[in-house]
Enzyme design. Structure first.
Site, short mmCIF file in Angstrom:
data_model
loop_
_atom_site.label_atom_id
_atom_site.label_comp_id
_atom_site.label_asym_id
_atom_site.label_seq_id
_atom_site.Cartn_x
_atom_site.Cartn_y
_atom_site.Cartn_z
N VAL A 108 0.81 -1.23 0.00
CA VAL A 108 0.00 0.00 0.00
C VAL A 108 0.84 1.27 0.00
O VAL A 108 0.32 2.35 -0.23
CB VAL A 108 -1.00 0.03 1.19
N TYR A 118 3.22 4.02 16.28
CA TYR A 118 1.89 3.48 15.98
C TYR A 118 0.80 4.46 16.44
O TYR A 118 -0.13 4.77 15.71
CB TYR A 118 1.75 2.13 16.68
N ALA A 159 1.08 7.66 16.96
CA ALA A 159 1.09 8.88 16.15
C ALA A 159 0.40 8.64 14.80
O ALA A 159 -0.39 9.47 14.33
CB ALA A 159 2.53 9.35 15.94
N LYS A 181 -1.90 6.38 14.09
CA LYS A 181 -3.34 6.17 14.27
C LYS A 181 -4.05 7.48 14.63
O LYS A 181 -5.19 7.71 14.22
CB LYS A 181 -3.60 5.10 15.34
N1 LIG Z 1 -5.41 -6.33 16.32
C1 LIG Z 1 -5.63 -5.30 17.09
O1 LIG Z 1 -5.68 -5.41 18.33
C2 LIG Z 1 -5.84 -3.94 16.47
C3 LIG Z 1 -6.27 -2.91 17.30
C4 LIG Z 1 -6.48 -1.66 16.76
C5 LIG Z 1 -6.27 -1.45 15.42
N2 LIG Z 1 -5.82 -2.46 14.63
C6 LIG Z 1 -5.62 -2.16 13.22
O2 LIG Z 1 -6.36 -3.06 12.43
C7 LIG Z 1 -5.77 -3.13 11.14
C8 LIG Z 1 -5.66 -4.59 10.72
O3 LIG Z 1 -4.69 -5.22 11.55
P1 LIG Z 1 -4.90 -6.68 12.14
O4 LIG Z 1 -5.00 -6.53 13.60
O5 LIG Z 1 -5.97 -7.37 11.41
O6 LIG Z 1 -3.45 -7.30 11.84
P2 LIG Z 1 -2.98 -8.43 10.82
O7 LIG Z 1 -1.50 -8.44 10.94
O8 LIG Z 1 -3.70 -9.68 11.08
O9 LIG Z 1 -3.40 -7.87 9.40
C9 LIG Z 1 -2.74 -6.79 8.81
C10 LIG Z 1 -2.60 -7.08 7.32
O10 LIG Z 1 -2.00 -5.93 6.68
C11 LIG Z 1 -1.10 -6.41 5.72
N3 LIG Z 1 -0.06 -5.41 5.43
C12 LIG Z 1 0.91 -4.96 6.26
N4 LIG Z 1 1.68 -4.07 5.62
C13 LIG Z 1 1.19 -3.96 4.36
C14 LIG Z 1 1.57 -3.22 3.23
N5 LIG Z 1 2.63 -2.39 3.25
N6 LIG Z 1 0.85 -3.33 2.10
C15 LIG Z 1 -0.22 -4.17 2.04
N7 LIG Z 1 -0.63 -4.91 3.09
C16 LIG Z 1 0.07 -4.81 4.24
C17 LIG Z 1 -0.48 -7.66 6.35
O11 LIG Z 1 0.14 -8.48 5.37
C18 LIG Z 1 -1.69 -8.29 7.01
O12 LIG Z 1 -2.35 -9.19 6.15
C19 LIG Z 1 -4.43 -2.41 11.24
O13 LIG Z 1 -4.58 -1.10 10.69
C20 LIG Z 1 -4.20 -2.34 12.72
O14 LIG Z 1 -3.37 -1.25 13.07
C21 LIG Z 1 -5.61 -3.70 15.12
#
Ligand SMILES: NC(=O)c1ccc[n+]([C@@H]2O[C@H](COP(=O)([O-])OP(=O)(O)OC[C@H]3O[C@@H](n4cnc5c(N)ncnc54)[C@H](O)[C@@H]3O)[C@@H](O)[C@H]2O)c1
Length: 257
Positions: free
Chosen positions: A57, A144, A146, A148
């Site tokens: 991305v 992270y 910052a 978010k």
């Molecule tokens: N899991 C939590 O507790 C939590 C809490 C708050 C926010 N989030 C946010 O939720 C979103 C999804 O994360 P998740 O928890 O499902 O984690 P995850 O690691 O299971 O999924 C994240 C996905 O993003 C992909 N990714 C990473 N860098 C990339 C790039 N440069 N280009 C394309 N794809 C890329 C990864 O390959 C992975 O499939 C993220 O934005 C994360 O910050 C997660």
């Protein structure tokens, strides 16, 4: 044909969003660094329609090419691709800081800048940005947090800017959700139970807890909602963590009574 674009679709929250949106009948475009073949297979086995793209991305040209070759006009965008570096500010190198901001904030911008013109041409749509409670509270780690916080601010900024394009944009702030992002830390039993102790609903989030909120914001039920952030954290940031002080406060007032 219209489609829903989902980044980070190979795993966790992005994957759950893809499954849920596909179940509503949408054709989903799954974007992830190495593609999202598992998610695509699961959607197709359930009778849904999906296309997958191996794309980083943060790569502006590659994202432009993917958006130009979608199976339909994008009417929904879910920005979910994310990474975390668990370091305090002084432990974080400039390269680590840049990578976290690059993926978690600039990557969202890159998707927005290519999807918005196509969505506008198609008559509008709905964008959902996955933020985090870390952007509200400083719960996470500096880079992270910052990034978010930036996602939250960007979403509010764009609500007015995109309204004239018939595009709504909202964010969702998950609490602690079991996914690839935190599989390592939640595998530690002490960290896991201390985390659950801080969640009033008494459990960790599942990716589909977030996907259901995303589906609401992506769909017509939220037609009058834009510029909003919906916190889905089991109550975690609604309570001040008093710890031992809280217990003492309660017993002090109980003795008074
Ligand atoms: N899991 C939590 O507790 C939590 C809490 C708050 C926010 N989030 C946010 O939720 C979103 C999804 O994360 P998740 O928890 O499902 O984690 P995850 O690691 O299971 O999924 C994240 C996905 O993003 C992909 N990714 C990473 N860098 C990339 C790039 N440069 N280009 C394309 N794809 C890329 C990864 O390959 C992975 O499939 C993220 O934005 C994360 O910050 C997660």
């Amino acid at each position: 044909m219209d489609c829903a674009v989902i980044t980070g679709a190979a795993s966790g929250i992005g994957r759950a969003c893809a499954l849920r949106l596909a179940a509503t009948g949408a054709t989903v475009a799954l974007l992830d660094v190495d593609g999202a073949s598992g998610t695509r297979r699961d959607i197709e086995e359930r009778g849904g329609r999906a296309a997958e793209y191996a794309v980083d991305v943060t790569d502006d040209d590659a994202v432009r090419d993917v958006i130009g070759a979608l199976p339909g006009a994008p009417r929904v965008l879910v920005n979910a691709a994310g990474i975390i570096v668990r370091k305090k500010l002084l432990e974080c190198s400039v390269e680590e800081w840049r990578r976290v901001v690059d993926v978690n904030l600039t990557g969202y911008f890159i998707l927005l800048r290519h999807v918005i013109p196509a969505m506008t041409a198609a008559g509008g749509g709905s964008i959902v940005q996955i933020a985090s409670i870390a952007g509200h509270t400083g719960y996470g780690f500096s880079s992270y947090t910052a990034a978010k916080g930036g996602v939250l601010a960007l979403t509010k900024q764009l609500a007015a800017e995109l309204a004239g394009h018939r595009i709504r944009i909202n964010s969702v702030s998950p609490g602690v959700v079991e996914s690839g992002l935190n599989r390592d830390t939640l595998g530690n039993q002490a960290i896991r139970s201390a985390t659950v102790d801080n969640i009033p609903l008494g459990r960790l989030g599942e990716p589909d807890d977030i996907a259901r909120v995303v589906a609401f914001l992506a769909g017509p039920e939220s037609a009058f909602v834009t510029g909003a952030d919906l916190v889905a954290d089991g109550g975690m940031i609604s309570t001040i963590h008093w710890g031992e002080a809280g217990a003492q406060l309660h017993s002090f007032h109980a003795e008074e009574r």
